[in-house]
Design an enzyme around this catalytic site. Structure first.
Site, PDB file in Angstrom:
ATOM      1  N   GLU A  55       0.862  -1.175   0.000  1.00 47.20           N
ATOM      2  CA  GLU A  55       0.000   0.000   0.000  1.00 47.20           C
ATOM      3  C   GLU A  55       0.903   1.231   0.000  1.00 47.20           C
ATOM      4  O   GLU A  55       1.692   1.423   0.938  1.00 47.20           O
ATOM      5  CB  GLU A  55      -0.887  -0.025   1.249  1.00 47.20           C
ATOM      6  N   ASP A  66      -3.945   9.904   9.363  1.00 43.18           N
ATOM      7  CA  ASP A  66      -2.583   9.467   9.656  1.00 43.18           C
ATOM      8  C   ASP A  66      -2.109   9.956  11.016  1.00 43.18           C
ATOM      9  O   ASP A  66      -2.302  11.121  11.375  1.00 43.18           O
ATOM     10  CB  ASP A  66      -1.615   9.978   8.581  1.00 43.18           C
ATOM     11  N   TYR A 180     -11.250  -2.857   4.205  1.00 46.33           N
ATOM     12  CA  TYR A 180     -10.261  -2.396   5.182  1.00 46.33           C
ATOM     13  C   TYR A 180     -10.964  -2.238   6.533  1.00 46.33           C
ATOM     14  O   TYR A 180     -11.745  -1.316   6.729  1.00 46.33           O
ATOM     15  CB  TYR A 180      -9.674  -1.060   4.714  1.00 46.33           C
TER      16      TYR A 180
END
Length: 273
Positions: A55, A66, A180
């Site tokens: 990824e 993040d 995911y």
């Protein structure tokens, strides 16, 4: 792009692993950190070390999902890969060296400016197989899903610890390549509440779709890789690999660090298979 790219390449990787009773090790890298040449060079070595899918984070100025480790890597990379054209050139160069499935993880603003369908077409042509866009709500992704399916690139959606049954069903229907599963409420690299309801969510997803489910966020040790891998079809490892690269004083040291780390994560994942 040949017919074995996109959704097919990702599906093939999961099928091969299932036949071997193994789980997918999905390794996240920030493209361009410490520089684009390092990213291109390291991917085949990580495949040899046990990575099944890579990824690639494409740097963006405001990465809301993040944590600090990946944010810092994105800031370092942004000057070297300031736009998607250059990011896709990195993909193209990786693809000349190896056939590992590649997915991008970036935010919607640069893709919107590039043009959704054009991005899918150019990304697939460069050798990218799937896309993850954490700030694109499923309710606004109708055209996105249709364009991705038409082009043949995987659109991978995130399912969270607080996702309700109705929304999970929509995520299962929309996701191609893999789903995911976010392991916690928070950003990458954190561990508060890690995996507290993962087992039930993985079972729910398994009842909704044949598409594989991989878990990410906070999986940083071989023990965690094995524990969470046992519940899902794969694990996604990001902050640990980014840290291993960042801690090297030279490119050679960064390479050694991250290859050894990926080998250890592979061993942890296989120990629970």
């Amino acid at each position: 792009m040949s017919g074995n790219g996109g959704v097919q390449r990702i599906a093939g990787a999961f099928t091969d692993l299932k036949q071997q009773s193994r789980k997918a090790l999905i390794i996240y890298l920030m493209a361009g950190d410490p520089d684009p040449a390092f990213t291109v060079d390291i991917v085949p070595k990580l495949q040899e070390a046990g990575a099944d899918i890579v990824e690639l984070g494409f740097p963006f100025s405001d990465p809301i999902a993040d944590g600090p480790v990946i944010q810092a890597a994105g800031q370092r990379a942004l000057a070297k890969l300031p736009d998607l054209v250059q990011c896709l050139e990195v993909v193209r160069n990786i693809r000349t060296a190896c056939g590992i499935p590649l997915v991008s993880m970036t935010y919607y603003n640069p893709i919107f400016r590039y043009g959704d369908k054009k991005y899918f077409e150019d990304a697939l042509d460069a050798g990218l197989d799937g896309v993850i866009v954490p700030d694109l709500p499923l309710v606004e992704a109708g055209d996105w899903k249709a364009d991705a399916r038409e082009v043949g690139i995987a659109s991978i959606f995130l399912e969270a610890p607080n996702t309700g049954d109705e929304e999970a069903e929509k995520i299962a229907e929309a996701s191609t390549g893999f789903v995911y599963l976010v392991s916690l409420k928070g950003v990458t690299g954190s561990d508060k509440g890690l995996g507290e309801n993962l087992q039930s969510r993985a079972e729910r997803m398994r009842g909704l779709t044949d598409t594989p489910a991989a878990v990410g966020f906070g999986i940083s040790t071989p023990e965690l890789a094995g524990r969470f891998g046992a519940m899902c079809d794969g694990v996604i490892v990001g902050s640990g690999t980014v840290s291993a690269i960042a801690e090297g004083k030279t490119a050679a040291q960064s390479e050694k660090n991250v290859v050894e780390y990926v080998r250890a994560m592979r061993a942890g994942l296989d120990a629970e298979a």
